[in-house]
Design an enzyme around this catalytic site. Structure first.
Site, PDB file in Angstrom:
ATOM      1  N   SER A  13      41.949  39.946  36.499  1.00 38.44           N
ATOM      2  CA  SER A  13      42.983  40.171  37.507  1.00 38.44           C
ATOM      3  C   SER A  13      43.694  38.866  37.855  1.00 38.44           C
ATOM      4  CB  SER A  13      42.378  40.799  38.760  1.00 38.44           C
ATOM      5  OG  SER A  13      41.517  39.882  39.382  1.00 38.44           O
ATOM      6  N   LEU A  15      43.820  34.765  39.134  1.00 39.77           N
ATOM      7  CA  LEU A  15      43.133  34.024  40.199  1.00 39.77           C
ATOM      8  C   LEU A  15      43.488  34.641  41.549  1.00 39.77           C
ATOM      9  CD1 LEU A  15      41.134  31.810  40.289  1.00 39.77           C
ATOM     10  CD2 LEU A  15      42.957  30.126  40.273  1.00 39.77           C
ATOM     11  N   HIS A  16      43.003  35.865  41.748  1.00 44.97           N
ATOM     12  CA  HIS A  16      43.279  36.608  42.976  1.00 44.97           C
ATOM     13  C   HIS A  16      41.958  37.054  43.574  1.00 44.97           C
ATOM     14  CE1 HIS A  16      47.041  37.798  40.569  1.00 44.97           C
ATOM     15  NE2 HIS A  16      47.344  36.804  41.374  1.00 44.97           N
ATOM     16  N   ALA A  17      42.022  37.604  44.763  1.00 46.90           N
ATOM     17  CA  ALA A  17      40.904  38.291  45.399  1.00 46.90           C
ATOM     18  C   ALA A  17      39.561  37.635  45.116  1.00 46.90           C
ATOM     19  CB  ALA A  17      40.900  39.756  45.014  1.00 46.90           C
TER      20      ALA A  17
END
Lengths: 91, 550
Positions: A13, A15-17
């Site tokens: 996904s 470099l998120h969440a």
């Protein structure tokens, strides 16, 4: 002469969440000032979740980790290894 | 006794005292009396530490999933760059709370510019900014503690910080805002508790008022009489017993078949235990999300044939990859889109990535042979006859016999006769069809009433599709949220929808509703709903018909 590591982001996904949180926690665990950014873009403080999210780095993009202090080389190695993994799969 | 009406999103009836999550009080202005920047910074630092400690402490007391949300919030509160921005503003002469609010806004804008992916985080930021400012000013936050005795939770809307109240003693949810596909609905269904959203006036209830909540009709009765509660709960228990006693294929009271199918994601284990006639929607995208590469052909064959085997001869409809820039995939890049819902998504992706859809169809065809079963396939988000023709040709080339498309875009329904001349069936996705018919973003709770599946204009489109199917001797099914509403299921059967596909948990109640009304009754219900001016009138009209009938 700053110390650098280049790595492709391995989390599907980007470099998120969750991957971003794991990276920022690991960066904050070291006493050194480490920055992260795109090769041609501005660098931000690696221990700042808001700045890291704001980079909006996607899967497979290359990022540069930088530190001024030679003592931070071990931390750079550890953080670049972490970025290369798929942190989305961790639970 | 006072009666409120909202939108029913999670079935069941319950009576219990309410716990109202009060809205956050407006904060008084911060006045900067001394010019001492250092003490102002100290105040903010203490506030940050206290909010972070509170979040960490709360995280200890809740389930794993919710704890992860709280810990992420604590990480944001402790962000060093945020603190630097606050210090800079205080140094420039801002008051403490202005410095906090403006610094959060700075990041808020950055994240908003990064796209819809961050919508949840942005809500978190507003919440955290408020909490730090309240702490600086010494304003007590409304407490958020899981109740210890049975309570119905009432809120304007459930914020991330409210999740901590959802302990085992919460027996129902009522929110003043929110819609059928929103956050609250999903949480309530996963907890298996009744819920009503979009219920105006709910927040005016006093704490501990006993409320009778009907998650099937959306009716909320404040301070009901003893008789009302007894009568309602007895009726609920009786209907549960009636529902439990029924089994087998769906049919109306006079025996007209209406197939009951399940919507499934990755969890095909549930299929063995579900009394249904097959799978009306298998969302293949679960295989593709959260990974670096497309799943291999072999991996797909394995998953698809396992599903066909657990279906044991029942019909299974595979929906090909439904993704786009709102559901991003690691290996599919459609570029930045300002409005992803209107962008390259669903079957439109096939134009960019032919081989993805092609390999998927080949995997379904192979799985079909391995399992010795018949599989149907359908494409999401098609809008034109040309797209339908291209998908059908692609699927037939792999030897697939039953090929259909989803009707989610009004344009497709308007061409239903020609579409059905090309393919074998239509499956209506009511959530997207509503979004595109009413020009109303599915993610905006404020527009919930436009997205209500009872909107007569939406039902007229469903009816148009069903009539086209009748003329061509083909079938039309509904696989959206609408199919799981037992009352609406009668209307859908009445317009000529021949199968209803829904979450497995919703099937028994829909089966029972159909079983109690004849096809003629369903047709009358359809006439009433299609002729109504707005959703509430449509619901009330159909309910009144059932009373006369039964």
């Amino acid at each position: 002469m700053p110390f650098e590591r280049r790595v492709q982001v391995g989390s599907s996904s980007g470099l998120h969440a969750r991957p971003a949180a794991a990276f920022v926690r690991a960066a904050a665990a070291h006493p050194h000032r480490i920055t992260i950014g795109r090769p041609d873009g501005p660098a931000v403080v690696a221990s700042s979740i808001l700045s890291v999210l704001g980079l909006h780095v996607g899967y497979g993009e290359e990022v540069v980790l930088t530190a001024e202090d030679e003592l931070a080389v071990g931390a750079l190695d550890e953080l670049s290894a972490l970025l290369g993994q798929d942190l989305d799969r961790e639970d | 006794m006072r009666e409120l009406q909202g939108v029913a999103v999670s079935p069941g009836s319950v009576a219990a005292p309410v716990l109202v999550l009060r809205k956050r009080p407006a904060l008084p202005p911060d006045v900067r009396t001394d010019a001492d920047a250092a003490s102002a910074v100290g105040d903010v630092e203490r506030a940050i530490a206290s909010v972070a400690a509170h979040l960490e402490a709360q995280a200890q007391e809740v389930s794993h999933d919710i704890a992860a949300v709280l810990q992420a919030q604590a990480l944001i509160v402790g962000d060093p760059t945020l603190l630097d921005a606050i210090k800079r503003r205080i140094g420039d002469g801002s008051t403490r709370t202005d410095a906090v609010e403006d610094s959060f806004s700075e990041f808020r804008e950055q994240l908003a510019a990064a796209g819809p992916y961050f919508a949840d985080r942005i809500e978190d930021l507003d919440d955290l900014s408020y909490r730090i400012r309240a702490s600086v000013l010494g304003v007590a936050m409304p407490s958020r503690v899981a109740p210890r005795s049975p309570r119905i939770i009432v809120a304007d809307e459930l914020a991330p910080a409210d999740l901590v109240v959802l302990g085992p003693s919460v027996v129902g949810l009522v929110t003043q805002r929110g819609g059928a596909t929103g956050h609250t609905a999903i949480v309530a269904k996963s907890l298996g508790i009744p819920a009503v959203v979009g219920c105006a006036g709910a927040c005016e209830l006093a704490d501990d008022t006993v409320v009778l909540l009907d998650g099937g009709t959306g009716v909320v009765v404040a301070a009901p009489t003893r008789e009302q509660v007894d009568e309602h709960l007895a009726a609920d228990a009786a209907s549960k017993a009636r529902i439990g006693a029924l089994a087998g294929p769906g049919r109306t009271a006079d025996g007209t078949p209406v197939a009951l199918l399940a919507n499934l994601g990755g969890d095909h284990d549930v299929l063995a235990a579900t009394d249904c006639e097959g799978v009306g929607l298998f969302r293949t995208e679960f295989l593709f999300l959260d990974r670096d590469d497309a799943p291999s052909f072999d991996e797909q064959v394995e998953v698809y044939s396992a599903l066909l085997r657990s279906a044991a001869g029942r019909r299974v409809v595979f929906r090909t990859l439904d993704a786009g820039s709102d559901k991003p995939l690691g290996f599919v890049d459609v570029g930045h889109e300002p409005n992803p819902a209107l962008g390259v998504r669903g079957y439109r992706i096939a134009a960019h990535y032919q081989e993805l859809v092609d390999e998927q169809l080949r995997a379904v065809a192979t799985a079909e042979q391995l399992a010795g079963a018949t599989a149907a396939v359908m494409a999401p988000m098609v809008a034109t006859v040309a797209e339908v023709r291209s998908f059908v040709a692609q699927a037939r080339a792999h030897g697939l016999r039953e090929v259909g498309v989803m009707a989610e875009v009004p344009a497709l329904v308007l061409s239903a006769d020609r579409v059905l001349a090309e393919c074998d069936f239509l499956s209506i996705g009511t959530n997207d069809l509503a979004q595109y018919t009413f020009a109303a973003d599915r993610q905006l709770d404020e527009l919930a009433v436009l997205l209500d599946p009872w909107q007569p204009a939406l039902l007229r489109l469903v009816s148009m599709a069903a009539e086209a199917a009748k003329r061509s001797g083909k079938s039309v099914s509904v696989c959206g949220e609408a199919a799981s509403d037992p009352l609406l299921a009668l209307v859908l059967a009445g317009v000529g929808v021949s199968s209803l596909s829904m979450a497995p948990v919703s099937i028994p109640a829909v089966r029972a509703a159909l079983f109690e009304l004849t096809m003629t009754g369903c047709q009358q219900a359809a006439q009433i709903a299609l002729g109504a001016e707005e959703p509430a009138a449509a619901r009330a009209g159909v309910r009144a018909l059932l009373k006369i009938d039964g």
